[in-house]
Design an enzyme around this catalytic site. Sequence first.
Site, PDB file in Angstrom:
ATOM      1  N   LYS A  54       2.821  -6.800   6.972  1.00  0.00           N
ATOM      2  CA  LYS A  54       4.101  -5.846   6.352  1.00  0.00           C
ATOM      3  C   LYS A  54       4.234  -4.785   7.393  1.00  0.00           C
ATOM      4  CE  LYS A  54       3.716  -7.783   2.041  1.00  0.00           C
ATOM      5  NZ  LYS A  54       3.340  -7.657   0.378  1.00  0.00           N
ATOM      6  N   GLN A  98       0.058  -3.163  -3.066  1.00  0.00           N
ATOM      7  CA  GLN A  98      -0.182  -4.501  -2.802  1.00  0.00           C
ATOM      8  C   GLN A  98      -0.856  -4.956  -3.859  1.00  0.00           C
ATOM      9  OE1 GLN A  98       0.664  -6.339  -0.180  1.00  0.00           O
ATOM     10  NE2 GLN A  98      -0.419  -8.186  -1.354  1.00  0.00           N
ATOM     11  N   ASP A 121       9.848  -2.876  -3.557  1.00  0.00           N
ATOM     12  CA  ASP A 121       9.412  -4.493  -3.966  1.00  0.00           C
ATOM     13  C   ASP A 121       9.551  -4.916  -5.145  1.00  0.00           C
ATOM     14  OD1 ASP A 121       7.433  -6.364  -3.121  1.00  0.00           O
ATOM     15  OD2 ASP A 121       5.810  -5.355  -3.734  1.00  0.00           O
TER      16      ASP A 121
END
Length: 280
Positions: A54, A98, A121
């Site tokens: 990413k 994450q 996200d």
Amino acid sequence: MTATLMTGTDLAAEMVAKAADRARALQERTGVQPCLATVLVGDDPASATYVRMKQNRSKKAGIGSRSVVLPAETTTEELVAELTKLSEDPAVHGILLQHPVPAQIDERAAFEAIDPAKDVDGVTTRSFGAMAFGEPGFRSATPGGIMRLLEAYDVPIAGAHAVVIGRSPILGKPVGMLLLASNATVTYTHSRTTDLPAIVRTADIVVAAVGRANFVQGDWLKPGAVVVDAGYNEGNVGDVDFAAAAEVASLITPVPGGVGPMTIALLLEQAVDAAEAQTV
Ligand code: NAP
């Protein structure tokens, strides 16, 4: 193989190129470079690889990155404090924590410490609620990427029966909500579902989000079904037995090169959206 491949690589590259153009234009106009902060807790090698991927893609798209790496023994309070600091930092426009985090951490409390304006996200309850009600907000990255893929391949969703295998807060649940918002009839299945193959056999669209290699069998599928394999297991293997499924499905995503690149593309697109909204 009779199915057509539903690849995400080219579509994702187009999306990233557009995000890069917008990032450049924003910087030229305002001097502000979009910045995505990534937070990694612990030393799980797969998670470290995802975060690195990413960050690399961000860099290529002209999006700055801030990397926060915390030890495996980090407490919920310490992680919440770090995420609150990033949420309050005007130089950071988007935040990615994450998943999964180590077991001692309350993941929901951590997600909720992300300012919804920076939740690129799409993991906060605010983002989920907005998505479920069809209101503007950030989409959960993998589900949002899956929807873009289905749209790009002109998959008829309205009236279709979609069976989602898995109900995690970052994948199964939100992808079902997005399919519902597009007028699919949605069935959620999970580890307590009885006779899963019989339910999958009734699906026009199958989304596999289980986390078990080659779990969905070819003979579970209705001929002509559209198969989205969101799984990513050790050895680059998806959640669907690809060879068998490709003989029955009409469209199928490969692993890798299907859902994965779309997830990153949507994340970067939303990071630029966030930077624009916070700058202009
Ligand atoms: P997760 O949090 O572990 O959730 C897995 C889901 O599968 C749970 O809802 C679980 O049910 C269900 N499940 C487990 N065993 C089952 C069974 N025998 N029958 C039916 N359902 C079963 O996983 P996740 O984070 O959603 O990830 C799922 C997969 O997607 C993983 O392979 C992951 O690597 C991949 N992934 C890919 C991307 C990408 O960008 N491509 C992004 C995120 C995740 P219960 O709720 O009942 O436990």
